[in-house]
Design a protein around this motif. Structure first.
Motif, mmCIF file in Angstrom:
data_model
loop_
_atom_site.group_PDB
_atom_site.id
_atom_site.type_symbol
_atom_site.label_atom_id
_atom_site.label_comp_id
_atom_site.label_asym_id
_atom_site.label_seq_id
_atom_site.Cartn_x
_atom_site.Cartn_y
_atom_site.Cartn_z
ATOM 1 N N ASP A 90 0.752 -1.218 -0.066
ATOM 2 C CA ASP A 90 0.062 0.054 0.076
ATOM 3 C C ASP A 90 0.700 1.219 0.057
ATOM 4 O O ASP A 90 2.165 1.069 0.371
ATOM 5 C CB ASP A 90 -0.984 0.051 1.193
ATOM 6 C CG ASP A 90 -1.840 -1.046 1.079
ATOM 7 O OD1 ASP A 90 -2.489 -1.702 -0.004
ATOM 8 O OD2 ASP A 90 -2.304 -1.738 2.222
ATOM 9 N N THR A 91 0.338 2.333 -0.150
ATOM 10 C CA THR A 91 1.320 3.508 -0.456
ATOM 11 C C THR A 91 2.079 3.933 0.486
ATOM 12 O O THR A 91 3.377 4.295 0.268
ATOM 13 C CB THR A 91 0.208 4.804 -0.856
ATOM 14 O OG1 THR A 91 -0.781 4.383 -1.685
ATOM 15 C CG2 THR A 91 0.736 6.074 -0.941
ATOM 16 N N PRO A 92 2.080 4.036 1.680
ATOM 17 C CA PRO A 92 2.932 4.354 2.728
ATOM 18 C C PRO A 92 4.442 3.424 2.789
ATOM 19 O O PRO A 92 5.248 3.710 2.555
ATOM 20 C CB PRO A 92 2.402 4.768 4.046
ATOM 21 C CG PRO A 92 0.942 4.074 4.052
ATOM 22 C CD PRO A 92 0.759 3.893 2.638
ATOM 23 N N ASP A 93 3.804 2.101 2.618
ATOM 24 C CA ASP A 93 4.849 1.173 2.803
ATOM 25 C C ASP A 93 5.750 1.178 1.271
ATOM 26 O O ASP A 93 6.944 1.091 1.290
ATOM 27 C CB ASP A 93 4.296 -0.277 3.117
ATOM 28 C CG ASP A 93 3.825 -0.151 4.493
ATOM 29 O OD1 ASP A 93 4.436 0.599 5.166
ATOM 30 O OD2 ASP A 93 2.762 -1.160 4.676
ATOM 31 N N ARG A 94 4.669 1.292 0.038
ATOM 32 C CA ARG A 94 5.535 1.334 -1.083
ATOM 33 C C ARG A 94 6.333 2.207 -1.285
ATOM 34 O O ARG A 94 7.413 2.179 -1.847
ATOM 35 C CB ARG A 94 4.153 1.401 -2.055
ATOM 36 C CG ARG A 94 4.677 1.185 -3.560
ATOM 37 C CD ARG A 94 3.576 1.412 -4.480
ATOM 38 N NE ARG A 94 4.065 1.103 -5.860
ATOM 39 C CZ ARG A 94 4.730 1.978 -6.626
ATOM 40 N NH1 ARG A 94 5.054 2.752 -6.294
ATOM 41 N NH2 ARG A 94 4.956 1.416 -7.958
ATOM 42 N N ASP A 95 6.104 3.656 -0.692
ATOM 43 C CA ASP A 95 6.746 4.694 -0.718
ATOM 44 C C ASP A 95 8.165 4.706 -0.021
ATOM 45 O O ASP A 95 9.223 4.896 -0.711
ATOM 46 C CB ASP A 95 6.122 5.987 -0.394
ATOM 47 C CG ASP A 95 4.972 6.667 -1.187
ATOM 48 O OD1 ASP A 95 4.784 6.172 -2.325
ATOM 49 O OD2 ASP A 95 4.266 7.184 -0.761
ATOM 50 N N ALA A 96 8.017 3.917 0.852
ATOM 51 C CA ALA A 96 9.429 3.803 1.732
ATOM 52 C C ALA A 96 10.304 2.647 1.120
ATOM 53 O O ALA A 96 11.394 2.790 0.941
ATOM 54 C CB ALA A 96 8.964 3.180 3.223
ATOM 55 N N GLU A 97 9.532 1.556 0.523
ATOM 56 C CA GLU A 97 10.255 0.702 -0.302
ATOM 57 C C GLU A 97 10.683 1.013 -1.364
ATOM 58 O O GLU A 97 12.002 0.669 -2.095
ATOM 59 C CB GLU A 97 9.324 -0.519 -0.636
ATOM 60 C CG GLU A 97 9.939 -2.001 -1.302
ATOM 61 C CD GLU A 97 10.976 -2.536 -0.194
ATOM 62 O OE1 GLU A 97 11.336 -3.674 -0.480
ATOM 63 O OE2 GLU A 97 10.853 -2.254 1.066
ATOM 64 N N LEU A 98 10.173 1.911 -2.111
ATOM 65 C CA LEU A 98 10.681 2.476 -3.473
ATOM 66 C C LEU A 98 11.901 3.481 -3.230
ATOM 67 O O LEU A 98 12.822 3.514 -3.918
ATOM 68 C CB LEU A 98 9.495 3.555 -4.054
ATOM 69 C CG LEU A 98 9.574 3.752 -5.621
ATOM 70 C CD1 LEU A 98 10.221 2.975 -6.594
ATOM 71 C CD2 LEU A 98 8.738 4.872 -5.924
ATOM 72 N N ARG A 99 11.863 4.163 -1.959
ATOM 73 C CA ARG A 99 12.943 5.116 -1.613
ATOM 74 C C ARG A 99 14.327 4.151 -1.669
ATOM 75 O O ARG A 99 15.493 4.567 -2.043
ATOM 76 C CB ARG A 99 12.683 5.919 -0.392
ATOM 77 C CG ARG A 99 11.810 7.300 -0.534
ATOM 78 C CD ARG A 99 11.851 8.118 0.686
ATOM 79 N NE ARG A 99 11.339 7.420 1.776
ATOM 80 C CZ ARG A 99 9.816 7.512 1.999
ATOM 81 N NH1 ARG A 99 9.079 7.948 1.257
ATOM 82 N NH2 ARG A 99 9.226 6.958 2.962
ATOM 83 N N VAL A 100 14.145 3.103 -0.761
ATOM 84 C CA VAL A 100 15.322 2.264 -0.579
ATOM 85 C C VAL A 100 15.577 1.693 -1.852
ATOM 86 O O VAL A 100 16.919 1.481 -2.306
ATOM 87 C CB VAL A 100 14.964 1.174 0.556
ATOM 88 C CG1 VAL A 100 16.129 0.145 0.761
ATOM 89 C CG2 VAL A 100 14.493 1.779 1.662
ATOM 90 N N LEU A 101 14.806 1.289 -2.868
ATOM 91 C CA LEU A 101 14.983 0.614 -3.990
ATOM 92 C C LEU A 101 15.740 1.657 -4.812
ATOM 93 O O LEU A 101 16.877 1.413 -5.358
ATOM 94 C CB LEU A 101 13.566 0.273 -4.761
ATOM 95 C CG LEU A 101 13.926 -0.212 -6.232
ATOM 96 C CD1 LEU A 101 15.076 -1.279 -6.415
ATOM 97 C CD2 LEU A 101 12.615 -0.384 -6.784
ATOM 98 N N ALA A 102 15.341 3.050 -4.759
ATOM 99 C CA ALA A 102 15.936 4.037 -5.717
ATOM 100 C C ALA A 102 17.326 4.219 -5.196
ATOM 101 O O ALA A 102 18.305 4.536 -6.016
ATOM 102 C CB ALA A 102 15.018 5.205 -5.418
ATOM 103 N N GLU A 103 17.782 4.044 -3.720
ATOM 104 C CA GLU A 103 18.888 4.238 -3.475
ATOM 105 C C GLU A 103 19.856 3.120 -4.019
ATOM 106 O O GLU A 103 20.939 3.479 -4.456
ATOM 107 C CB GLU A 103 18.991 4.143 -2.093
ATOM 108 C CG GLU A 103 18.588 5.528 -1.230
ATOM 109 C CD GLU A 103 18.578 5.093 0.383
ATOM 110 O OE1 GLU A 103 19.493 4.330 0.940
ATOM 111 O OE2 GLU A 103 17.828 6.088 0.836
#
Length: 190
Positions: free
Chosen positions: A74-87
């Motif tokens: 879901d959105t908050p967890d997805r955003d956090a995972e996307l930030r780590v993936l982007a790093e």
């Protein structure tokens, strides 16, 4: 000292020091205790559904052992995972692996806007985390990652039919070709 085949309890008491007798009795008690524990464990596991309380997985254990796939979050967890993936993508993958984009090997610096690219890169990153840890995969993990994960993923992403096929490079301007919305019963305009 040579082994004579005699057990301490077979020797006359005058030949066995008192401390050794105590050690033998302690060992016998430990064997009895371990035998009882083994019987208890065998009984507990005699039923296929039986699980000892200390072996039950908690939600924290499952979250650590089984990382979630990004498209299922879901959105908050997805955003956090996307930030780590982007790093990882911007800090490891792009500078360490990707050469200059070309017509044969495209790349979009706005890859986060391509949902299918995000899915591929997240799967690649999950495999990288597991296969670069010698404790979980030995020393051949990186080779397996390159062969089974990196190459197929990059061929799919950067190929002529991949998600970046509509992206062009020109003075750092990226033009996206996004599919139009197909009218259907699944999506009704407000």
């Amino acid at each position: 000292m040579a082994d004579t085949g005699h057990r301490p309890e077979d020797l006359p008491p005058s030949l066995v020091p008192a401390a050794l007798e105590e050690d033998v009795e302690d060992l016998k008690a430990q064997v009895r205790s371990l035998t009882a524990q083994l019987a208890s464990l065998q009984e507990a596991f005699s039923s296929p559904a039986a699980v000892l309380p200390q072996q039950r997985e908690t939600d924290d254990d499952r979250a650590w052992r089984y990382p979630p796939f990004i498209l299922l979050l879901d959105t908050p967890d997805r955003d956090a995972e996307l930030r780590v993936l982007a790093e990882w993508v911007e800090g490891v993958l792009v500078p360490g692996y990707l050469g200059e984009p070309s017509a044969d090997a495209r790349w979009c610096h706005r890859w986060v806007e391509h949902e299918d690219a995000v899915a591929h890169l997240h799967a690649l990153w999950l495999a990288w985390q597991e296969l670069t840890d010698p404790a979980s995969c030995g020393y051949t993990g990186p080779s397996t990652w390159h062969r089974d994960h990196y190459r197929p993923c990059m061929n799919e992403l950067r190929g002529p039919r991949g998600p970046f096929a509509g992206c062009t490079k020109g003075e750092h301007h990226i033009a996206h070709r996004l599919p139009g919305r197909v009218p259907s019963d699944w999506h009704l305009e407000p």
